[in-house]
Motif scaffolding. Sequence first.
Motif, mmCIF file in Angstrom:
data_model
loop_
_atom_site.group_PDB
_atom_site.id
_atom_site.type_symbol
_atom_site.label_atom_id
_atom_site.label_comp_id
_atom_site.label_asym_id
_atom_site.label_seq_id
_atom_site.Cartn_x
_atom_site.Cartn_y
_atom_site.Cartn_z
ATOM 1 N N ASN A 292 0.821 -1.222 0.133
ATOM 2 C CA ASN A 292 -0.059 -0.036 0.060
ATOM 3 C C ASN A 292 0.810 1.196 -0.025
ATOM 4 O O ASN A 292 0.424 2.318 -0.381
ATOM 5 C CB ASN A 292 -0.837 0.141 1.122
ATOM 6 C CG ASN A 292 -1.762 1.052 1.467
ATOM 7 O OD1 ASN A 292 -1.404 2.111 1.960
ATOM 8 N ND2 ASN A 292 -2.883 1.122 0.590
ATOM 9 N N ASN A 293 2.135 1.261 0.672
ATOM 10 C CA ASN A 293 2.780 2.431 0.741
ATOM 11 C C ASN A 293 2.261 3.526 1.302
ATOM 12 O O ASN A 293 2.503 4.718 0.806
ATOM 13 C CB ASN A 293 3.371 2.711 -0.780
ATOM 14 C CG ASN A 293 4.368 1.644 -1.281
ATOM 15 O OD1 ASN A 293 5.317 1.171 -0.593
ATOM 16 N ND2 ASN A 293 3.834 1.212 -2.632
ATOM 17 N N GLY A 294 1.377 3.244 2.119
ATOM 18 C CA GLY A 294 0.745 4.537 2.768
ATOM 19 C C GLY A 294 -0.399 5.140 2.225
ATOM 20 O O GLY A 294 -0.801 6.250 2.479
ATOM 21 N N ALA A 295 -0.736 4.571 1.187
ATOM 22 C CA ALA A 295 -1.817 5.102 0.522
ATOM 23 C C ALA A 295 -3.137 5.156 0.909
ATOM 24 O O ALA A 295 -3.559 4.037 1.737
ATOM 25 C CB ALA A 295 -2.058 4.771 -1.075
ATOM 26 N N GLY B 62 13.926 1.535 6.723
ATOM 27 C CA GLY B 62 13.301 2.048 5.594
ATOM 28 C C GLY B 62 11.942 2.072 5.490
ATOM 29 O O GLY B 62 11.220 1.391 6.255
ATOM 30 N N ALA B 63 11.429 2.207 4.238
ATOM 31 C CA ALA B 63 9.940 2.272 4.102
ATOM 32 C C ALA B 63 9.230 0.892 4.167
ATOM 33 O O ALA B 63 8.239 0.664 4.668
ATOM 34 C CB ALA B 63 9.690 2.742 2.741
ATOM 35 N N VAL C 287 8.250 -8.502 1.422
ATOM 36 C CA VAL C 287 8.485 -7.468 2.088
ATOM 37 C C VAL C 287 7.775 -6.361 1.496
ATOM 38 O O VAL C 287 7.586 -6.043 0.331
ATOM 39 C CB VAL C 287 10.140 -6.872 1.880
ATOM 40 C CG1 VAL C 287 10.366 -5.700 2.720
ATOM 41 C CG2 VAL C 287 10.844 -8.037 2.554
ATOM 42 N N GLY C 288 6.875 -5.677 2.593
ATOM 43 C CA GLY C 288 6.174 -4.346 1.974
ATOM 44 C C GLY C 288 6.035 -3.547 3.094
ATOM 45 O O GLY C 288 6.512 -3.524 4.289
ATOM 46 N N THR C 289 4.669 -2.558 3.178
ATOM 47 C CA THR C 289 4.714 -1.668 3.892
ATOM 48 C C THR C 289 3.519 -2.196 4.841
ATOM 49 O O THR C 289 3.217 -1.761 5.893
ATOM 50 C CB THR C 289 4.006 -0.438 3.376
ATOM 51 O OG1 THR C 289 3.123 -0.657 2.646
ATOM 52 C CG2 THR C 289 5.431 -0.041 2.697
#
Length: 864
Positions: free
Chosen positions: A542-545, A586-587, A615-617
């Motif tokens: 999602n990367n914070g979306a 990191g992110a 690996v993800g957010t």
Amino acid sequence: MKPLPWARSALALCIMGTLTACGGGGTDANNEGNVITTPPPVSSSSSSGGGSSSSSSSGGGASEGPILSENFGDGLFANFDEADTEYFFSPEYKALSGSNPNDPHPSFYYPTCCFFLNDTPEDGPAVNLGQLGIVSDNGNPSLLLNTGRFTAGQTRPEKDAKDPKKDTTTLSDLATWGELDLGRDYRISFCVKEASGTRNLQVFVDNNTSGAGNSLWTGNDSRIFQAPVTQLEAGKRVEINVPGSPRMGGEDVSTWASVDALVGEGTSFLQFRVEGGSTVIIDDLLVEYQDENGQADLPACNVFTPATAPDAPDAPTVLTGDAQLSVSWTGILGAISYDLAYSTSDDVSGATLLEDLTDTSATLTELTNGTAYYVWVRATNNVGDSEWSAAGTATPVAPLGCVLTTASDIAGDISWSVWDGCVSPDTSGALLLNASTPGQLSYPGEADSKPEVRFKASNNGTSKLDSTADADARSKGDLTGIFAEQYPQHFTLIARVDVSKSSARGLELETVFANPSDSRVKMLLRPDQGTAGRIQLERFMNNGASSSSSDDTTQADVVMTAAEGEEHGYHIYQVSYTVEDPAVVGANNVTARVYRDGENISSTFNLGVSGDAIVGTGRAGGAGANRVRIGEDSSSGHFAEVDWILWSNDPLVAAMSAEELKGKLPASIGDLGAYTSSEGGSSALLSEAFAATDGDGATSDFFTAAYKSLAADGAAPFYNVTSGETRITLAGGALNFYNARFSAGDTAPSSATTADDTSTHGELDLSAPYRITFDVTSNDNADDGSGKCQVYVDNSTSSSSSSIHGGSSKIFEKAVLALADGDLSKGKVTIESSVGTATSFIQFRCDSGVETPITIDNLVIEKQ
């Protein structure tokens, strides 16, 4: 899966147990009476007899115990009627060891007066109990003589007479006919229980008449004892020494004649007589050689006491069941039968009465669960009824449907939290948290006006979620307070789930981490996606979306349908998360590893793959929550069957692969598949779900290496039939057997196990204390109480002593109807033992009394 279906009996009363020793039995010619029909124990002279024995080493050699020992049927008779006396004078009670085939009455004790109609054996019995018969000394059988007489050990002579065994001895006889060895100095003794009248008690040798001279022992020598009844003292033992002086109560009696020489030989018999008009009651008759003293082993003499009504039994033991109660009580000496009463109030006067029970246990069925019942018992004999016992009480309860996991089921160093699927997870105590604390899921969605659909227990060890009927339904079962509010955060969840029947979505398992991360990760099982199913980590990239996109969900295609011919498509899914501080790493600070049936499938996902992990957010929107959510929270229908779910926030567990977790899961929860213990590092020695399939999913015979092989020999089966192969079957992922036995882990199954073994031949390490558990899920055996099931160690036979461990090899034996813990017919069976070696095997058996298959599942052997 830990199923435990329960069935209610259609009978209002099922009698269990065995005949009490004092209950009588059998019939006379008119199918009446109360005489034991089972032949009593075999005596030392090969004659059968109730409480009697004899030894006749013809020729006067060394003795092997008493010549004759008779207690007149202790523990056998209860009615003390004509039928009991008929039985005493029959070969079924005690037979001659070598009877003449022409003898129609080859009984060891033969009535020479007052028994047959018209004094003719062919006319049949016409017992006069006032002259000759078994009477009750307050429940203890004794023998009454009044005009009556009988012989002991007389065989049929070759004489032409109406009754060759009565009034046929004469002064001119040249031979004896009998099977008592009286060829060396002997002693006859008996207890006098009662004596009245003025005539005589007499004892003869080789004389079946009433005249002392009618014997080859000339003169009056055949009459070795004669005493006026007035001189007999009740409560004392009379001794007749041949040769020697008579005694009573241990003292010589000078008024009674002594015997000066040996009277008798290796083939003699005795006759006992009381002259008419007098009565003597005797008990505990003993004939032995004078160099022995068997009297010391006999009960003390006492005075005859007429029978009275029985004592009241103690309060019965009452065990609860599903709409039924199992009742048992201690038998009362002299009781013929029992009455049982039960009521929902503590008042026997208004209770339901069940009469004339001849066993000491019963099962009451068709009762109301949740209602307390009171149960009383009273005993009955030929005099009357006892008082009612104190009440026993219990409350029937509906079973859970399976056996809930307890803290004792979780061994090892991982404090698992468990939902075993037995009951709906919102039920109080459905969860076991951190291996110690009971808990349940909460449903916070109740207030959002959308209908709630919750898991429903299937009564077979699984729970089902079905929200396909209503698109607005929600099933949000939460468990809060999971994670510490600091980095790193860890979580591992392992679940055995079947979504093969779903044409919609399957199951969602969402983890919402606490502050400081506020991340959440949702794993979805989607049988409606791909060609046969798909696993998704929803919006993991999602990367914070704030909104989703088509490329932020990572997924992998897997087969979720059931194999051909199989009813279920269960698979075990493992997902492990580690959340690191993004300021440090990191992110992409969330690492996930996904396993299916023990295989790491992370590399097959389409996004975020990094080596053996993803690996993800994670998904944004946690908002500081701290929970695990099991179920679903969407507008789509879901259908899933859950066997069990485990989870842990231990960082060491999150770092472990499926291979490393082998043997670390609680073995008692059911089928562990690839997580079943491997050699070396586990408390579980064996975990068997009876799946009846090979590794490739094909069906195999249970007793083949294709199903399970020995570790040391892949071509040799781990399980072997030791008896009754046709009575052992597998069906529905469980094993059914009766009147059969099989072994587990025997490396030399063709070797007979004997007590002379100096080593063991198995591959189970039972050198430390261990526990065996399994679930009995079906048990419809008849309530006759005769069948038992056993478990043996290093013993492939049915004899408990045929093992290097001797009698200790049988580590478990229970009646089939009380097989499970708490003496229930179904449920969990727990066996704890320390019998065994590092190279042992186990044998399971249900004996021939088990006539209907029992079904077992979830067999586990583990270190304590």
